[in-house]
Scaffold this motif. Structure first.
Motif, short mmCIF file in Angstrom:
data_model
loop_
_atom_site.label_atom_id
_atom_site.label_comp_id
_atom_site.label_asym_id
_atom_site.label_seq_id
_atom_site.Cartn_x
_atom_site.Cartn_y
_atom_site.Cartn_z
N UNK A 85 0.82 -1.22 0.00
CA UNK A 85 0.00 0.00 0.00
C UNK A 85 0.85 1.27 0.00
N UNK A 86 2.07 1.17 0.50
CA UNK A 86 2.91 2.35 0.67
C UNK A 86 4.02 2.44 -0.38
N UNK A 87 3.99 1.56 -1.40
CA UNK A 87 5.02 1.52 -2.42
C UNK A 87 4.54 2.20 -3.71
N UNK A 88 5.41 3.01 -4.30
CA UNK A 88 5.13 3.64 -5.59
C UNK A 88 6.13 3.13 -6.63
N UNK A 89 5.78 3.30 -7.90
CA UNK A 89 6.70 2.94 -8.98
C UNK A 89 7.99 3.72 -8.83
N UNK A 90 9.10 3.04 -9.03
CA UNK A 90 10.41 3.67 -8.95
C UNK A 90 11.08 3.57 -7.60
N UNK A 91 10.38 3.09 -6.59
CA UNK A 91 10.93 3.06 -5.23
C UNK A 91 12.09 2.08 -5.10
N UNK A 92 13.04 2.46 -4.25
CA UNK A 92 14.07 1.53 -3.76
C UNK A 92 13.68 1.19 -2.33
N UNK A 93 13.41 -0.08 -2.07
CA UNK A 93 12.89 -0.53 -0.78
C UNK A 93 13.99 -1.28 -0.04
N UNK A 94 14.22 -0.90 1.21
CA UNK A 94 15.22 -1.59 2.03
C UNK A 94 14.56 -2.26 3.21
N UNK A 95 14.82 -3.54 3.40
CA UNK A 95 14.42 -4.22 4.63
C UNK A 95 15.65 -4.25 5.54
N UNK A 96 15.48 -3.74 6.76
CA UNK A 96 16.60 -3.52 7.67
C UNK A 96 16.38 -4.24 8.99
N UNK A 97 17.36 -5.03 9.42
CA UNK A 97 17.27 -5.70 10.72
C UNK A 97 17.97 -7.04 10.71
N UNK A 98 18.23 -7.56 11.92
CA UNK A 98 18.96 -8.82 12.06
C UNK A 98 18.03 -10.01 12.25
N UNK A 99 16.72 -9.78 12.24
CA UNK A 99 15.76 -10.85 12.49
C UNK A 99 15.17 -11.41 11.21
N UNK A 100 13.91 -11.86 11.30
CA UNK A 100 13.31 -12.52 10.13
C UNK A 100 12.73 -11.54 9.11
N UNK A 101 13.02 -10.26 9.27
CA UNK A 101 12.63 -9.27 8.26
C UNK A 101 13.27 -9.60 6.92
N UNK A 102 14.35 -10.38 6.96
CA UNK A 102 15.03 -10.77 5.72
C UNK A 102 14.10 -11.52 4.77
N UNK A 103 13.02 -12.14 5.29
CA UNK A 103 12.07 -12.88 4.44
C UNK A 103 11.15 -11.95 3.67
N UNK A 104 11.00 -10.72 4.15
CA UNK A 104 9.95 -9.84 3.64
C UNK A 104 10.17 -9.44 2.18
N UNK A 105 11.40 -9.14 1.81
CA UNK A 105 11.65 -8.69 0.45
C UNK A 105 11.18 -9.68 -0.61
N UNK A 106 11.48 -10.94 -0.38
CA UNK A 106 11.05 -11.97 -1.32
C UNK A 106 9.54 -12.09 -1.36
#
Length: 478
Positions: free
Chosen positions: A451-472
């Motif tokens: 809902x918060x993403x627009x075309x052209x965005x560079x999205x970073x997932x940041x953290x040492x936990x399971x946030x690493x799964x979110x990008x995929x």
């Protein structure tokens, strides 16, 4: 404790599937030792060890412990673990992983240890990669997979140098005795262990440096305020006459460093700089890693390898081929509209460095928005560094905060993600409309994130936990 490897030794690892434990297990297998180990679930690390000949158990149980084995564990293993209980009953030698790593380093003529609050995995991985690609005989143990080598560890009995990532999180770093030590930066972190913050961190590193051999070399980043404080402590020590050789590196010519990066040029691919060593220009280094923090990382590796006796002309061309360690500015999704990058940054200064690199990349890519999705790691860290975290997101155009990854901490009713977002909006009113809290499990977040993403965005997932799964997961939705 003092422990040395002997022919015929066998080892059993409790929780062998982690990146640190598996690296040591792999090295022992390659050196010809009998190795077994257990973990609660299977992993790529365990599969590789099994293929190499290690005996692997899924699940912890007293019956897994072989008679006569040395038991290897990390600080995370509790006294009620059934395998540790059985080891005590059998009166077996129980080794902290740091004691085993120390014993392994003694098997090689020279140890190059990378230390500091940030950048240890990247620097040790880069050094291992460069030496491997340059055809040098090197062994290594790194806290992550080196993508181009597809492993976190490697060893042979005739290796001339051993590259090690030295972890300071539990204080065991003071046990080591490398011939070459790199200290890239020092800050307050791991505050569950370092109760007095930076003061305790500095004391630990002071003890480490003071116990090194006088002919050892310590490479220090003199652009870092924490490192400068350490140097003051060492100079004030009653044992300063026995200090090893201190070699300074910097990105500033006026810093009076022994080696510095000159004419730094950032480009869409990464950065390029000249290596100035004792007033002599040795040539250029190009790196595919983004951000000024990675210039420091590449400079640290370059300086360390020069001090280890390697010529820059032999190794320079291999730096650019290193794409970075897993979870360090790692692209996990890209289409014609958005790009998603995952990064392990979980400390305020790490987040700042990563977002600065992302903003620089966004500007060079046409002025795109940077969307930061942050998962705090541990309630104790969020509480201790709360005000620092509040000032870490200047380079983000949109900030999304996920629930804290507790890592065993009890939930804090005052210092949590919801209160963080509330306070952040109050302190940064211009960002208030673009700052959001998304609660729940990471698996449940993608539809809300989109809902918060627009075309052209560079999205970073940041953290040492399971946030690493979110990008995929978000990439699959897109």
């Amino acid at each position: 404790m003092s422990f040395g490897l002997k022919k015929g030794d066998k080892f059993h690892f409790i929780a062998m599937g982690g990146v640190g434990q598996s690296a040591l297990a792999k090295i022992l297998v390659q050196l010809g030792f009998e190795v077994s180990g257990s973990d609660m679930s299977d992993s790529k690390y365990l599969k590789e060890l099994k293929e190499l000949g290690a005996k692997v158990f899924i699940g912890h149980g007293a019956e897994n412990v072989p008679n006569g084995a040395h038991i290897v564990l990390s600080s995370a293993i509790k006294e009620d673990n059934p395998e540790l209980i059985r080891a005590r009953e059998l009166n077996l030698t129980v080794l902290h992983r740091s004691d085993l790593l120390l014993a392994i380093t003694r098997e090689f003529p020279c140890t190059l240890g990378f230390a500091g609050t940030h950048g240890k995995t990247t620097t040790s991985g880069l050094a291992s990669y460069v030496l491997s690609k340059a055809g040098k005989s090197a062994a290594y143990a790194v806290g992550g997979i080196i993508p181009e080598l597809n492993t976190n560890a490697n060893a042979s009995k005739n290796a001339e140098i051993f590259v090690a990532e030295l972890d300071e999180s539990d204080g065991t770093i003071s046990k080591y005795n490398p011939e070459i030590l790199v200290i890239n930066n020092l800050e307050a972190d791991h505050l569950d262990f370092y109760k007095n913050g930076l003061r305790d961190v500095l004391e630990t590193f002071k003890n480490l440096v003071l116990k090194l051999q006088k002919n050892a070399k310590v490479l220090v980043n003199v652009d870092d305020t924490g490192v400068l404080e350490l140097l003051k402590m060492l100079e004030a020590s009653e044992f300063k006459e026995n200090l090893p050789q201190i070699i300074k590196f910097s990105t500033k010519s006026e810093a009076g460093a022994d080696i510095f990066a000159g004419n730094i040029d950032f480009n869409p691919r990464g950065a390029e700089f000249e290596v100035i060593y004792k007033d002599k220009n040795l040539g250029k280094i190009s790196t595919s890693l983004k951000g000024i923090h990675n210039v420091y990382n590449a400079l640290a590796v370059c300086a360390a390898l020069i001090e280890a006796g390697y010529n820059l002309s032999e190794i320079a061309k291999y730096f650019e081929g290193f794409s970075g360690m897993g979870r360090r500015f790692q692209q996990v999704f890209k289409n014609e509209s958005v790009e998603i990058i995952d990064d392990y940054a979980h400390h305020p200064s790490e987040i700042k460095a990563t977002l600065n690199a992302a903003k620089e990349y966004a500007v060079k890519s046409g002025g795109r928005r940077v969307v930061a999705i942050f998962q705090p790691h541990r309630y104790t860290r969020l509480k201790a560094l709360f005000n620092d975290f509040l000032e870490s997101f200047d380079m983000a155009d949109v900030l999304i905060v996920a629930d804290v990854f507790s890592a065993g901490d009890l939930k804090d009713p005052e210092f949590n993600s919801e209160t963080f977002v509330q306070v952040f909006k109050e302190k940064h009113p211009k960002m208030a409309e673009n700052t959001f809290y998304i609660g729940g499990k990471v698996d449940e977040m993608p539809n809300e994130v989109i809902k918060y993403i627009d075309d052209g965005d560079i999205i970073l997932t940041l953290g040492a936990g399971d946030i690493t799964k979110l990008g995929k997961l978000v990439g699959e939705k897109l």
